[in-house]
Design a protein around this motif. Structure first.
Motif, PDB file in Angstrom:
ATOM      1  N   SER A 213       0.810  -1.228   0.000  1.00 45.71           N
ATOM      2  CA  SER A 213       0.000   0.000   0.000  1.00 45.71           C
ATOM      3  C   SER A 213       0.836   1.268   0.000  1.00 45.71           C
ATOM      4  CB  SER A 213      -0.946   0.001   1.212  1.00 45.71           C
ATOM      5  OG  SER A 213      -0.222  -0.264   2.401  1.00 45.71           O
TER       6      SER A 213
ATOM      7  N   ILE B  46       8.131   1.191  -0.171  1.00 48.12           N
ATOM      8  CA  ILE B  46       8.852   0.284  -1.069  1.00 48.12           C
ATOM      9  C   ILE B  46       7.893  -0.729  -1.712  1.00 48.12           C
ATOM     10  CG2 ILE B  46      10.623  -1.528  -1.134  1.00 48.12           C
ATOM     11  CD1 ILE B  46      12.078   0.033   1.137  1.00 48.12           C
TER      12      ILE B  46
ATOM     13  N   SER C 148      -3.783   0.665   5.664  1.00 51.34           N
ATOM     14  CA  SER C 148      -3.942   1.733   4.662  1.00 51.34           C
ATOM     15  C   SER C 148      -4.745   1.294   3.443  1.00 51.34           C
ATOM     16  CB  SER C 148      -2.566   2.242   4.223  1.00 51.34           C
ATOM     17  OG  SER C 148      -1.760   2.514   5.326  1.00 51.34           O
TER      18      SER C 148
ATOM     19  N   ASP D 180      -3.293  -8.812   7.550  1.00 48.42           N
ATOM     20  CA  ASP D 180      -2.275  -8.480   8.543  1.00 48.42           C
ATOM     21  C   ASP D 180      -1.207  -9.571   8.495  1.00 48.42           C
ATOM     22  OD1 ASP D 180      -0.722  -8.066  10.776  1.00 48.42           O
ATOM     23  OD2 ASP D 180      -2.409  -7.857  12.170  1.00 48.42           O
ATOM     24  N   SER D 181       0.014  -9.181   8.201  1.00 53.67           N
ATOM     25  CA  SER D 181       1.086 -10.169   8.050  1.00 53.67           C
ATOM     26  C   SER D 181       1.368 -10.942   9.347  1.00 53.67           C
ATOM     27  CB  SER D 181       2.375  -9.494   7.576  1.00 53.67           C
ATOM     28  OG  SER D 181       2.299  -9.252   6.205  1.00 53.67           O
TER      29      SER D 181
ATOM     30  N   ASN E 205       7.477  -8.077   1.606  1.00 53.60           N
ATOM     31  CA  ASN E 205       7.938  -6.712   1.849  1.00 53.60           C
ATOM     32  C   ASN E 205       7.413  -6.123   3.158  1.00 53.60           C
ATOM     33  OD1 ASN E 205       8.683  -3.767   0.988  1.00 53.60           O
ATOM     34  ND2 ASN E 205       6.482  -3.724   1.388  1.00 53.60           N
TER      35      ASN E 205
ATOM     36  N   TYR F 176      14.124  -4.847  15.732  1.00 51.50           N
ATOM     37  CA  TYR F 176      14.149  -4.740  14.264  1.00 51.50           C
ATOM     38  C   TYR F 176      15.362  -5.471  13.686  1.00 51.50           C
ATOM     39  CZ  TYR F 176      13.934  -2.543   9.627  1.00 51.50           C
ATOM     40  OH  TYR F 176      13.868  -2.309   8.272  1.00 51.50           O
TER      41      TYR F 176
ATOM     42  N   ILE G 134      16.136   4.251   2.788  1.00 50.23           N
ATOM     43  CA  ILE G 134      15.270   4.543   1.632  1.00 50.23           C
ATOM     44  C   ILE G 134      14.212   5.544   2.099  1.00 50.23           C
ATOM     45  CG2 ILE G 134      13.706   3.551  -0.093  1.00 50.23           C
ATOM     46  CD1 ILE G 134      16.583   2.426  -0.293  1.00 50.23           C
TER      47      ILE G 134
ATOM     48  N   THR H 296      11.015   6.742   2.789  1.00 50.89           N
ATOM     49  CA  THR H 296       9.604   6.317   2.930  1.00 50.89           C
ATOM     50  C   THR H 296       9.085   6.812   4.279  1.00 50.89           C
ATOM     51  OG1 THR H 296      10.054   4.267   4.128  1.00 50.89           O
ATOM     52  CG2 THR H 296      10.116   4.127   1.728  1.00 50.89           C
TER      53      THR H 296
HETATM   54  N1  NAP Z   1      12.693   2.522   4.315  1.00 47.81           N
HETATM   55  C1  NAP Z   1      13.883   2.039   4.614  1.00 47.81           C
HETATM   56  O1  NAP Z   1      14.855   2.783   4.797  1.00 47.81           O
HETATM   57  C2  NAP Z   1      14.100   0.562   4.745  1.00 47.81           C
HETATM   58  C3  NAP Z   1      15.406   0.121   4.908  1.00 47.81           C
HETATM   59  C4  NAP Z   1      15.620  -1.248   5.023  1.00 47.81           C
HETATM   60  C5  NAP Z   1      14.567  -2.113   4.959  1.00 47.81           C
HETATM   61  N2  NAP Z   1      13.310  -1.661   4.799  1.00 47.81           N
HETATM   62  C6  NAP Z   1      12.221  -2.661   4.755  1.00 47.81           C
HETATM   63  O2  NAP Z   1      11.439  -2.452   3.590  1.00 47.81           O
HETATM   64  C7  NAP Z   1      10.105  -2.870   3.842  1.00 47.81           C
HETATM   65  C8  NAP Z   1       9.152  -1.741   3.469  1.00 47.81           C
HETATM   66  O3  NAP Z   1       9.503  -0.615   4.242  1.00 47.81           O
HETATM   67  P1  NAP Z   1       8.993   0.839   3.894  1.00 47.81           P
HETATM   68  O4  NAP Z   1      10.088   1.756   4.189  1.00 47.81           O
HETATM   69  O5  NAP Z   1       8.336   0.873   2.577  1.00 47.81           O
HETATM   70  O6  NAP Z   1       7.904   1.011   5.064  1.00 47.81           O
HETATM   71  P2  NAP Z   1       6.559   1.877   5.114  1.00 47.81           P
HETATM   72  O7  NAP Z   1       6.658   3.049   4.215  1.00 47.81           O
HETATM   73  O8  NAP Z   1       6.292   2.078   6.551  1.00 47.81           O
HETATM   74  O9  NAP Z   1       5.477   0.866   4.480  1.00 47.81           O
HETATM   75  C9  NAP Z   1       5.269  -0.352   5.126  1.00 47.81           C
HETATM   76  C10 NAP Z   1       4.331  -1.198   4.309  1.00 47.81           C
HETATM   77  O10 NAP Z   1       4.149  -2.426   5.018  1.00 47.81           O
HETATM   78  C11 NAP Z   1       2.775  -2.593   5.322  1.00 47.81           C
HETATM   79  N3  NAP Z   1       2.590  -3.218   6.615  1.00 47.81           N
HETATM   80  C12 NAP Z   1       3.040  -2.839   7.818  1.00 47.81           C
HETATM   81  N4  NAP Z   1       2.591  -3.681   8.764  1.00 47.81           N
HETATM   82  C13 NAP Z   1       1.847  -4.610   8.126  1.00 47.81           C
HETATM   83  C14 NAP Z   1       1.143  -5.751   8.545  1.00 47.81           C
HETATM   84  N5  NAP Z   1       1.068  -6.100   9.827  1.00 47.81           N
HETATM   85  N6  NAP Z   1       0.496  -6.479   7.622  1.00 47.81           N
HETATM   86  C15 NAP Z   1       0.526  -6.147   6.311  1.00 47.81           C
HETATM   87  N7  NAP Z   1       1.174  -5.067   5.849  1.00 47.81           N
HETATM   88  C16 NAP Z   1       1.842  -4.320   6.751  1.00 47.81           C
HETATM   89  C17 NAP Z   1       2.178  -1.203   5.310  1.00 47.81           C
HETATM   90  O11 NAP Z   1       0.813  -1.334   5.008  1.00 47.81           O
HETATM   91  P3  NAP Z   1      -0.356  -0.603   5.874  1.00 47.81           P
HETATM   92  O12 NAP Z   1       0.000   0.836   5.947  1.00 47.81           O
HETATM   93  O13 NAP Z   1      -1.563  -0.918   5.077  1.00 47.81           O
HETATM   94  O14 NAP Z   1      -0.357  -1.277   7.200  1.00 47.81           O
HETATM   95  C18 NAP Z   1       2.978  -0.551   4.180  1.00 47.81           C
HETATM   96  O15 NAP Z   1       2.423  -0.874   2.926  1.00 47.81           O
HETATM   97  C19 NAP Z   1      10.053  -3.262   5.307  1.00 47.81           C
HETATM   98  O16 NAP Z   1      10.203  -4.653   5.430  1.00 47.81           O
HETATM   99  C20 NAP Z   1      11.261  -2.552   5.892  1.00 47.81           C
HETATM  100  O17 NAP Z   1      11.738  -3.176   7.050  1.00 47.81           O
HETATM  101  C21 NAP Z   1      13.044  -0.339   4.679  1.00 47.81           C
END
Ligand code: NAP
Length: 337
Positions: free
Chosen positions: A106, A109, A131, A155-156, A182, A246, A279, A281
């Motif tokens: 949603s 990433i 979302s 919900d994951s 993801n 984490y 990244i 986000t």
């Molecule tokens: N951003 C970074 O710098 C970074 C760096 C390293 C790794 N990562 C990894 O990349 C992935 C995506 O991160 P992001 O930065 O895109 O995060 P984000 O912007 O917070 O987005 C998180 C996504 O995961 C979904 N999500 C969260 N909890 C959930 C649950 N219980 N069930 C189903 N969906 C769920 C959210 O959906 P809803 O809003 O609908 O709940 C949203 O679509 C994660 O695994 C994160 O650990 C991110």
């Protein structure tokens, strides 16, 4: 040699069998496999006795079910087994159409991954938890651009909800060629103060979720499917505190990736782990001090974009990545160097 009517009928059956073998042989089998099929057909011919009964000899029956060949070690030895076919050095061609399940598609990433895979012609199901509106918007954008997408609530942390989403995707698209794990959360805090429930929730979404999703998609995933996990560079480098839950979860994702690659390699399914660095986000936008520290720590002096991670996912899902499995690939702008 004059044949009895039964013998002639069988001769024509053998001709059909030959035609079928040729058809299969030209449908992408390797030269070695073709040779094995030819050997199988010869074994069938050798087994023919002109005056034998042909009751139960149906042209569409599997070769090894043929009444005269049942239990024939010559035939079963000549036919390539499932694992021998997989062991062919020729990389498999990608199927005509493919479909993917992207968890947490949603926002951030995950939304970029869903959009990129759809732009590559892949039918995409994306899950969301909180979302819904954002998830619907991603689907709308993909559809407007001519792609196929659907949003599913799951919900994951809840294995039943993940299974329901995988089954719905399988029903809608007929199969799931690609799973992208993801969805992830980052609950931080000093170890002295962090409620144990935060640790449990982090592990449930970030580790149990990918495990449950892999289990749920397998009945829908053809041989040679792809599983791509999104870990984090924090699994390898932990430059500041408050990240114990984490970091633990993302190190577990790297281990899970290696273990699943072993479990599923026999089916030709590859399993890989992408470890993004910082990244841009919602996950990283909250604290500007942390942003500055992390920007400074990258060799490239910048955050990455979700699209840069989505590009790597597309590569791992594509034809050129067919020999990569069990790998952890870091895309972090030089954060870990
Ligand atoms: N951003 C970074 O710098 C970074 C760096 C390293 C790794 N990562 C990894 O990349 C992935 C995506 O991160 P992001 O930065 O895109 O995060 P984000 O912007 O917070 O987005 C998180 C996504 O995961 C979904 N999500 C969260 N909890 C959930 C649950 N219980 N069930 C189903 N969906 C769920 C959210 O959906 P809803 O809003 O609908 O709940 C949203 O679509 C994660 O695994 C994160 O650990 C991110």
């Amino acid at each position: 040699m004059s044949l009895t009517p039964e013998g002639r009928a069988l001769e024509s059956h053998v001709a059909e069998v030959w035609a079928k073998l040729e058809e299969r042989a030209t449908a992408g089998l390797s030269a070695e496999e073709c040779a094995r099929f030819v050997a199988a057909a010869r074994a069938i011919e050798a087994a023919i006795e002109p005056d034998a009964a042909i009751d139960g000899c149906r042209p569409d029956a599997p070769l090894t079910d043929h009444p005269w060949l049942k239990g024939s070690t010559a035939v079963s030895a000549a036919l390539p087994t499932h694992s021998e076919r997989l062991a062919s050095p020729t990389p498999p061609a990608l199927p005509e159409y493919r479909s993917a399940l992207v968890t947490g598609g949603s926002r951030g990433i995950g939304a970029a991954i869903a959009t990129r895979l759809a732009a590559d012609g892949i039918r995409v199901a994306l899950t969301y938890n909180a979302s819904r509106t954002a998830a619907d918007r991603v689907v709308e954008e993909i559809t407007e651009a001519g792609g196929h997408a659907l949003a599913l609530h799951a919900d994951s942390a809840d294995a039943d909800q993940i299974r329901a989403a995988a089954d719905a995707t399988g029903r809608e698209y007929g199969k799931i060629d690609i799973l992208v794990n993801n969805a992830g959360i980052g609950m931080g805090g000093p170890i002295e103060e962090m409620p144990i429930e935060h640790f449990d929730r982090t592990m449930a979404v970030n580790v149990r979720g990918p495990f449950a999703a892999a289990q749920a998609v397998l009945p829908h995933m053809p041989d040679h499917g792809r599983i791509i996990n999104i870990g984090s560079v924090f699994a390898d480098r932990t430059p500041f505190g408050t990240l114990s839950a984490y970091v633990t979860s993302k190190a577990a994702v790297a281990g899970l990736t290696r273990a699943l690659a072993r479990d599923l390699g026999g089916r030709g399914i590859t399993v890989n782990n992408i470890q993004p660095g910082p990244i841009s986000t919602d996950l990283t936008s909250a604290d500007s001090h942390v942003r500055d520290v992390m920007t400074e720590a990258t060799a490239l002096r910048r955050f990455g974009t979700p699209e840069e991670i989505a590009g790597l996912v597309a590569y791992l899902a594509g034809p050129e990545a067919s020999y990569i499995t069990g790998a952890t690939i870091t895309a972090d702008g030089g954060y870990a160097v």
